[in-house]
Each structure stands twice: as structure tokens, then as C-alpha cells.
Design a protein around this motif. Structure first.
Motif, PDB file in Angstrom:
ATOM      1  N   ALA A   1      24.082 -52.123 105.627  1.00  0.00           N
ATOM      2  CA  ALA A   1      23.096 -51.626 106.593  1.00  0.00           C
ATOM      3  C   ALA A   1      21.684 -51.752 106.029  1.00  0.00           C
ATOM      4  CB  ALA A   1      23.392 -50.171 106.954  1.00  0.00           C
TER       5      ALA A   1
ATOM      6  N   ASP B   1      32.041 -46.213 102.320  1.00  0.00           N
ATOM      7  CA  ASP B   1      30.743 -45.645 102.730  1.00  0.00           C
ATOM      8  C   ASP B   1      29.572 -46.368 102.080  1.00  0.00           C
ATOM      9  OD1 ASP B   1      31.954 -43.762 104.177  1.00  0.00           O
ATOM     10  OD2 ASP B   1      31.289 -42.035 102.984  1.00  0.00           O
TER      11      ASP B   1
ATOM     12  N   ARG C   1      23.307 -41.670  96.877  1.00  0.00           N
ATOM     13  CA  ARG C   1      22.301 -42.616  97.367  1.00  0.00           C
ATOM     14  C   ARG C   1      21.390 -43.161  96.284  1.00  0.00           C
ATOM     15  NH1 ARG C   1      18.865 -39.076 101.502  1.00  0.00           N
ATOM     16  NH2 ARG C   1      17.772 -41.048 101.594  1.00  0.00           N
TER      17      ARG C   1
ATOM     18  N   SER D   1      19.490 -45.681 102.051  1.00  0.00           N
ATOM     19  CA  SER D   1      19.721 -44.711 103.136  1.00  0.00           C
ATOM     20  C   SER D   1      21.140 -44.810 103.689  1.00  0.00           C
ATOM     21  CB  SER D   1      18.688 -44.887 104.237  1.00  0.00           C
ATOM     22  OG  SER D   1      18.334 -46.222 104.355  1.00  0.00           O
ATOM     23  N   ASP D   2      21.435 -44.042 104.715  1.00  0.00           N
ATOM     24  CA  ASP D   2      22.743 -44.033 105.392  1.00  0.00           C
ATOM     25  C   ASP D   2      23.892 -43.607 104.500  1.00  0.00           C
ATOM     26  OD1 ASP D   2      21.699 -44.947 107.826  1.00  0.00           O
ATOM     27  OD2 ASP D   2      21.791 -47.025 107.146  1.00  0.00           O
ATOM     28  N   ILE D   3      23.607 -42.756 103.518  1.00  0.00           N
ATOM     29  CA  ILE D   3      24.701 -42.287 102.659  1.00  0.00           C
ATOM     30  C   ILE D   3      24.356 -40.898 102.139  1.00  0.00           C
ATOM     31  CG2 ILE D   3      23.793 -43.421 100.555  1.00  0.00           C
ATOM     32  CD1 ILE D   3      27.156 -44.054 100.586  1.00  0.00           C
TER      33      ILE D   3
ATOM     34  N   GLU E   1      29.179 -49.935 103.332  1.00  0.00           N
ATOM     35  CA  GLU E   1      28.513 -49.931 104.647  1.00  0.00           C
ATOM     36  C   GLU E   1      27.018 -49.671 104.496  1.00  0.00           C
ATOM     37  OE1 GLU E   1      30.675 -47.076 107.038  1.00  0.00           O
ATOM     38  OE2 GLU E   1      32.364 -48.460 107.280  1.00  0.00           O
ATOM     39  N   ALA E   2      26.654 -48.739 103.611  1.00  0.00           N
ATOM     40  CA  ALA E   2      25.228 -48.409 103.417  1.00  0.00           C
ATOM     41  C   ALA E   2      24.470 -49.602 102.831  1.00  0.00           C
ATOM     42  CB  ALA E   2      25.091 -47.193 102.503  1.00  0.00           C
TER      43      ALA E   2
END
Ligand code: ATP
Ligand code: MG
Length: 250
Positions: A172, A165, A144, A137-139, A168-169
């Protein structure tokens, strides 16, 4: 061109590295954007004097310790890494019992398969590709997708030359991330658990040489190397080295 460059040339390694990236683009392994990333890396390599400093060696030891302690270590390979160090990535994956997964920034099924083939030709037994169903997630949508047996279930991911990015994903998502990035100021360098500030063409052979020593250590010693490690202070050492180079040049 490579035949025209004598090994004694002061920029031999740099020129050979360019040659390998250009060849990767010709073969359809590396994207054109990869050429720009390489250029940015080279500028920082110039500033560290194109050598593996003690700060990088410390990060390499911590990275190997973390990877050896991992339950599901995975090496994520993009088009630049596949062009620059395919055989070395395969040798390292054996030494640390890690799976290899192709994961690229600009999605292209064709390029993923070419990278997979390049790694198989370099001796890999298995090379995972992102699946249609497993995602982090978060991308954004296209980037993804990951493999269920690879990055999805990995606890430690080694992603050299990664974009900020995705780094970071992954962090996270609870994963420990090891990267190689010549720019200590990039988001990837700043976000990763362990950042090796050095050129990948020097880092992977160094890791292969060093892994024997780390493999002979007790789990408790490896855990101590990891817990004593402080990424932000290593990034500061790398920046200080660059500032030193600049002030010596003036
Ligand atoms: P970020 O997204 O992390 O903020 P960026 O957008 O500046 O970084 P990207 O193109 O996303 O850069 O990632 C490529 C990174 O890889 C750059 O920081 C570049 O310096 C680094 N790099 C390029 N070639 C090499 C190399 N041969 N060895 C090590 N690092 C490299
Ligand atoms: Mg980026």
C-alpha cells in the motif's frame, strides 16, 4: 541432537532446519511464535515434496531481476530468517547491493539487537534497525517503525517469511515486495509482487548461485523478465503441485 542425525536420514534437511530454529529461540534471536510459523511452513513443504520446483525457479529469476533493477533494494530480516540463513542473507545482500534491515513481528529492542549482532557475526558490514521516528502507514503502532535509510526509502523490499499485515502495508506504501512463503494461500503470498513458494533454506543458496547469470544480462532483458511475470499464475502452479502430491498419495 544434530550430531545424532545422519545425513542419509530421509528428513535430514527438515530436522536440521528445526534444530536451527530451536537454537535461534535459545539464543534469543527467534520468538516462540517463530516455532509455530516454521511448523506451518513444514506442512506445506511436505506437500511440495521438499524441493525447488520450476515455478519457484521462475519466481526466483523475476525476484532477482526486480532486485537488480531496484534503486534502493532492502532485505528485511526477522527472527526465523536470522536463525535459518544468516550467512546466506549476507552473501545475497552483497551480490545484489542491498541494505539489510532487522524488522520483527513481536517488537523487542533486545531481540532486534541480537539479530543485528548475528548478522554482523555472519559477515555483514552494516545492519539497520527500525528507528523511533520513521514509520510506514496502514499498520498498528508497534510494527510501523522502519529505518530512514532502509525500508522507508526502499523501492523494492525482500521480506522472506513475512506477516500478511506488514506485506499489505508495504505494498500500500507503493513498494514492490518480494517474499518467500511456503503457503501459497497466505495473505503475504497473495499480496506480494513476487512470491517464491519454497523453503528459505533452499531459496537463498539458489538465488546466490543464480544471481551471476542475471547480473550478466542487459537492463532491457531484466525488465522483460519482470514485465512477463504473473504472480497469480505461479501461485496456482504451486497449489496444483500440492494437489498432485495429495492425489498421488491416495
Ligand atoms: P499471513 O499473515 O501472510 O496470512 P500466516 O499468518 O499464516 O500468514 P505468518 O506466521 O504470519 O503466517 O507468516 C509465516 C509464513 O511463513 C507462513 O505462511 C509459513 O508457511 C511460512 N514459512 C514458515 N517457515 C518457512 C520456511 N522455512 N520457508 C518458507 N516459508 C516459511
Ligand atoms: Mg500472519
Amino acid at each position: 541432537m544434530s550430531k545424532d542425525v545422519p545425513e542419509s536420514h530421509p528428513r535430514y534437511l527438515s530436522l536440521m532446519t528445526r534444530e536451527r530454529i530451536a537454537c535461534g529461540v535459545e539464543k534469543g534471536i527467534t520468538s516462540e511464535h517463530g516455532l509455530i510459523a516454521q511448523g506451518r511452513g513444514e506442512a506445506f513443504d511436505y506437500l511440495i515434496g521438499e524441493k525447488t520446483h520450476l515455478f519457484a525457479q521462475k519466481s526466483i529469476d523475476a525476484a532477482l531481476a526486480l532486485l537488480l533493477l531496484a534503486e534502493h533494494p532492502v532485505i528485511s530480516v526477522n527472527g526465523n530468517v536470522a536463525a535459518l540463513s544468516p550467512k546466506e542473507i549476507v552473501a545475497l545482500s552483497r551480490a545484489i547491493s542491498a541494505k539489510i534491515e532487522v524488522n520483527i513481528f513481536h517488537t523487542s529492542k533486545e531481540r532486534e539487537q541480537k539479530i543485528q549482532q548475528e548478522l554482523l557475526d555472519s559477515g555483514a558490514e552494516e545492519v539497520l534497525l527500525p528507528s523511533e521516528s520513521a514509520t510506514i502507514s496502514d499498520i498498528d503502532h508497534n510494527r510501523r517503525f522502519v529505518n530512514e535509510e532502509g525500508i522507508l526509502k526502499a523501492d523494492v523490499v525482500f521480506v522472506p517469511l513475512e506477516d500478511g499485515d506488514r506485506c499489505e502495508a508495504l505494498v500500500a506504501g507503493g513498494k514492490k515486495v518480494v517474499t518467500v512463503d511456503l503457503n501459497p494461500l497466505s495473505r503475504t503470498a497473495q499480496t506480494a509482487t513476487i512470491t517464491i513458494v519454497d523453503n528459505i533454506v533452499r531459496v537463498i543458496p539458489f538465488m546466490i548461485e543464480r544471481v551471476e547469470k542475471l547480473r550478466s544480462m542487459q537492463g532491457s532483458s531484466l525488465r522483460k523478465i519482470v514485465s512477463d511475470y504473473d504472480n497469480s499464475s505461479l501461485l496456482k502452479e504451486a497449489l496444483a503441485q500440492m494437489q498432485k502430491t495429495l492425489s498421488e498419495e491416495n
